[in-house]
Scaffold this motif. Structure first.
Motif, PDB file in Angstrom:
ATOM      1  N   SER A  86      43.992  23.706  57.568  1.00  0.00           N
ATOM      2  CA  SER A  86      42.887  22.736  57.482  1.00  0.00           C
ATOM      3  C   SER A  86      42.833  22.070  56.106  1.00  0.00           C
ATOM      4  O   SER A  86      42.297  20.974  55.972  1.00  0.00           O
ATOM      5  N   LEU A  87      43.399  22.735  55.099  1.00  0.00           N
ATOM      6  CA  LEU A  87      43.435  22.170  53.745  1.00  0.00           C
ATOM      7  C   LEU A  87      44.677  21.318  53.498  1.00  0.00           C
ATOM      8  O   LEU A  87      44.892  20.834  52.398  1.00  0.00           O
ATOM      9  N   GLY A  88      45.502  21.160  54.535  1.00  0.00           N
ATOM     10  CA  GLY A  88      46.632  20.250  54.409  1.00  0.00           C
ATOM     11  C   GLY A  88      48.008  20.874  54.347  1.00  0.00           C
ATOM     12  O   GLY A  88      49.002  20.162  54.249  1.00  0.00           O
ATOM     13  N   ALA A  89      48.096  22.201  54.374  1.00  0.00           N
ATOM     14  CA  ALA A  89      49.419  22.828  54.379  1.00  0.00           C
ATOM     15  C   ALA A  89      50.146  22.455  55.665  1.00  0.00           C
ATOM     16  O   ALA A  89      49.539  22.303  56.721  1.00  0.00           O
ATOM     17  N   LYS A  90      51.453  22.288  55.563  1.00  0.00           N
ATOM     18  CA  LYS A  90      52.271  21.924  56.723  1.00  0.00           C
ATOM     19  C   LYS A  90      52.632  23.131  57.569  1.00  0.00           C
ATOM     20  O   LYS A  90      52.806  23.016  58.776  1.00  0.00           O
ATOM     21  N   ALA A  91      52.777  24.290  56.927  1.00  0.00           N
ATOM     22  CA  ALA A  91      53.184  25.488  57.653  1.00  0.00           C
ATOM     23  C   ALA A  91      52.819  26.726  56.843  1.00  0.00           C
ATOM     24  O   ALA A  91      52.570  26.663  55.648  1.00  0.00           O
ATOM     25  N   PHE A  92      52.819  27.831  57.550  1.00  0.00           N
ATOM     26  CA  PHE A  92      52.548  29.133  56.964  1.00  0.00           C
ATOM     27  C   PHE A  92      53.794  29.983  57.185  1.00  0.00           C
ATOM     28  O   PHE A  92      54.215  30.155  58.325  1.00  0.00           O
ATOM     29  N   VAL A  93      54.404  30.478  56.124  1.00  0.00           N
ATOM     30  CA  VAL A  93      55.612  31.293  56.206  1.00  0.00           C
ATOM     31  C   VAL A  93      55.273  32.687  55.688  1.00  0.00           C
ATOM     32  O   VAL A  93      54.745  32.834  54.588  1.00  0.00           O
ATOM     33  N   ARG A  94      55.572  33.690  56.491  1.00  0.00           N
ATOM     34  CA  ARG A  94      55.251  35.062  56.106  1.00  0.00           C
ATOM     35  C   ARG A  94      56.220  35.634  55.084  1.00  0.00           C
ATOM     36  O   ARG A  94      57.401  35.344  55.112  1.00  0.00           O
ATOM     37  N   LYS A  95      55.643  36.468  54.201  1.00  0.00           N
ATOM     38  CA  LYS A  95      56.445  37.266  53.287  1.00  0.00           C
ATOM     39  C   LYS A  95      56.736  38.588  53.981  1.00  0.00           C
ATOM     40  O   LYS A  95      55.870  39.084  54.699  1.00  0.00           O
ATOM     41  N   PRO A  96      57.860  39.196  53.769  1.00  0.00           N
ATOM     42  CA  PRO A  96      58.975  38.666  53.008  1.00  0.00           C
ATOM     43  C   PRO A  96      59.620  37.505  53.755  1.00  0.00           C
ATOM     44  O   PRO A  96      59.730  37.516  54.986  1.00  0.00           O
ATOM     45  N   VAL A  97      60.027  36.513  53.004  1.00  0.00           N
ATOM     46  CA  VAL A  97      60.575  35.287  53.578  1.00  0.00           C
ATOM     47  C   VAL A  97      61.946  35.559  54.179  1.00  0.00           C
ATOM     48  O   VAL A  97      62.803  36.159  53.539  1.00  0.00           O
ATOM     49  N   LYS A  98      62.110  35.109  55.400  1.00  0.00           N
ATOM     50  CA  LYS A  98      63.407  35.193  56.077  1.00  0.00           C
ATOM     51  C   LYS A  98      63.981  33.787  56.130  1.00  0.00           C
ATOM     52  O   LYS A  98      63.281  32.834  56.470  1.00  0.00           O
ATOM     53  N   SER A  99      65.240  33.672  55.791  1.00  0.00           N
ATOM     54  CA  SER A  99      65.901  32.377  55.700  1.00  0.00           C
ATOM     55  C   SER A  99      65.754  31.559  56.973  1.00  0.00           C
ATOM     56  O   SER A  99      65.432  30.371  56.920  1.00  0.00           O
ATOM     57  N   ASP A 100      65.954  32.187  58.131  1.00  0.00           N
ATOM     58  CA  ASP A 100      65.883  31.434  59.386  1.00  0.00           C
ATOM     59  C   ASP A 100      64.475  30.918  59.660  1.00  0.00           C
ATOM     60  O   ASP A 100      64.300  29.808  60.157  1.00  0.00           O
ATOM     61  N   GLU A 101      63.450  31.694  59.319  1.00  0.00           N
ATOM     62  CA  GLU A 101      62.065  31.249  59.524  1.00  0.00           C
ATOM     63  C   GLU A 101      61.707  30.107  58.576  1.00  0.00           C
ATOM     64  O   GLU A 101      61.031  29.151  58.963  1.00  0.00           O
ATOM     65  N   LEU A 102      62.149  30.212  57.333  1.00  0.00           N
ATOM     66  CA  LEU A 102      61.888  29.153  56.366  1.00  0.00           C
ATOM     67  C   LEU A 102      62.591  27.867  56.788  1.00  0.00           C
ATOM     68  O   LEU A 102      61.996  26.788  56.764  1.00  0.00           O
ATOM     69  N   GLN A 103      63.837  27.984  57.202  1.00  0.00           N
ATOM     70  CA  GLN A 103      64.573  26.803  57.633  1.00  0.00           C
ATOM     71  C   GLN A 103      63.954  26.180  58.875  1.00  0.00           C
ATOM     72  O   GLN A 103      63.878  24.950  58.984  1.00  0.00           O
ATOM     73  N   ALA A 104      63.461  27.000  59.793  1.00  0.00           N
ATOM     74  CA  ALA A 104      62.790  26.473  60.990  1.00  0.00           C
ATOM     75  C   ALA A 104      61.534  25.694  60.604  1.00  0.00           C
ATOM     76  O   ALA A 104      61.258  24.625  61.156  1.00  0.00           O
ATOM     77  N   ALA A 105      60.774  26.215  59.633  1.00  0.00           N
ATOM     78  CA  ALA A 105      59.565  25.523  59.175  1.00  0.00           C
ATOM     79  C   ALA A 105      59.919  24.187  58.510  1.00  0.00           C
ATOM     80  O   ALA A 105      59.246  23.185  58.739  1.00  0.00           O
ATOM     81  N   LEU A 106      60.976  24.179  57.722  1.00  0.00           N
ATOM     82  CA  LEU A 106      61.409  22.942  57.066  1.00  0.00           C
ATOM     83  C   LEU A 106      61.910  21.926  58.104  1.00  0.00           C
ATOM     84  O   LEU A 106      61.587  20.744  58.014  1.00  0.00           O
ATOM     85  N   LYS A 107      62.665  22.387  59.076  1.00  0.00           N
ATOM     86  CA  LYS A 107      63.150  21.492  60.136  1.00  0.00           C
ATOM     87  C   LYS A 107      62.003  20.909  60.931  1.00  0.00           C
ATOM     88  O   LYS A 107      62.020  19.720  61.282  1.00  0.00           O
ATOM     89  N   ALA A 108      61.006  21.725  61.224  1.00  0.00           N
ATOM     90  CA  ALA A 108      59.858  21.263  61.996  1.00  0.00           C
ATOM     91  C   ALA A 108      59.131  20.117  61.298  1.00  0.00           C
ATOM     92  O   ALA A 108      58.499  19.273  61.953  1.00  0.00           O
ATOM     93  N   GLN A 109      59.252  20.043  59.986  1.00  0.00           N
ATOM     94  CA  GLN A 109      58.606  18.975  59.203  1.00  0.00           C
ATOM     95  C   GLN A 109      59.582  17.855  58.855  1.00  0.00           C
ATOM     96  O   GLN A 109      59.262  16.959  58.063  1.00  0.00           O
ATOM     97  N   GLY A 110      60.785  17.925  59.410  1.00  0.00           N
ATOM     98  CA  GLY A 110      61.785  16.879  59.150  1.00  0.00           C
ATOM     99  C   GLY A 110      62.378  16.942  57.752  1.00  0.00           C
ATOM    100  O   GLY A 110      62.869  15.934  57.241  1.00  0.00           O
ATOM    101  N   LEU A 111      62.358  18.097  57.141  1.00  0.00           N
ATOM    102  CA  LEU A 111      62.852  18.236  55.770  1.00  0.00           C
ATOM    103  C   LEU A 111      64.246  18.834  55.697  1.00  0.00           C
ATOM    104  O   LEU A 111      64.755  19.079  54.614  1.00  0.00           O
ATOM    105  N   LEU A 112      64.855  19.066  56.848  1.00  0.00           N
ATOM    106  CA  LEU A 112      66.257  19.547  56.898  1.00  0.00           C
ATOM    107  C   LEU A 112      66.982  18.750  57.945  1.00  0.00           C
ATOM    108  O   LEU A 112      66.466  18.319  58.915  1.00  0.00           O
TER     109      LEU A 112
END
Length: 109
Positions: free
Chosen positions: A83-109
């Motif tokens: 609600s404050l404008g974040a594009k996605a929430f990524v859980r720690k510990p960060v997993k490469s595939d989850e981070l990349q999926a979040a970036l792809k979902a926003q058109g950043l990969l």
């Protein structure tokens, strides 16, 4: 340590300039000065937490693509950051595939 793990989780093709901040005040100052395209933001930081950084950026009209990276997986925390404008929430510990999926979902990969 968490920042190093996050950087390692970024795709090898990530071509952006990476800057790091040790606390929320530093993160906010860097956002004001550098106007980044992407910000990875923890919720638990000294001096100013991630919620406060998000609120301030929103109030000041600074709008990078913000990805909140946190171990706080409570639904209310996730709803609040979105609600404050974040594009996605990524859980720690960060997993490469989850981070990349979040970036792809926003058109950043």
């Amino acid at each position: 340590m968490a920042r190093k793990m996050l950087i390692k989780a970024l795709p090898e093709s990530w071509g952006g300039h990476i800057q790091q901040a040790g606390n929320g005040v530093e993160a906010l100052a860097q956002c004001r000065e550098n106007k980044p395209d992407v910000v990875f933001l923890d919720l638990t930081m000294p001096e100013m937490d991630g919620f406060q950084v998000l609120e301030t950026l929103k109030d000041e009209g600074i709008a990078p693509a913000i990805f909140v990276v946190s171990a706080d997986i409570q639904p209310i925390a996730q709803e609040r950051v979105l609600s404050l404008g974040a594009k996605a929430f990524v859980r720690k510990p960060v997993k490469s595939d989850e981070l990349q999926a979040a970036l792809k979902a926003q058109g950043l990969l």
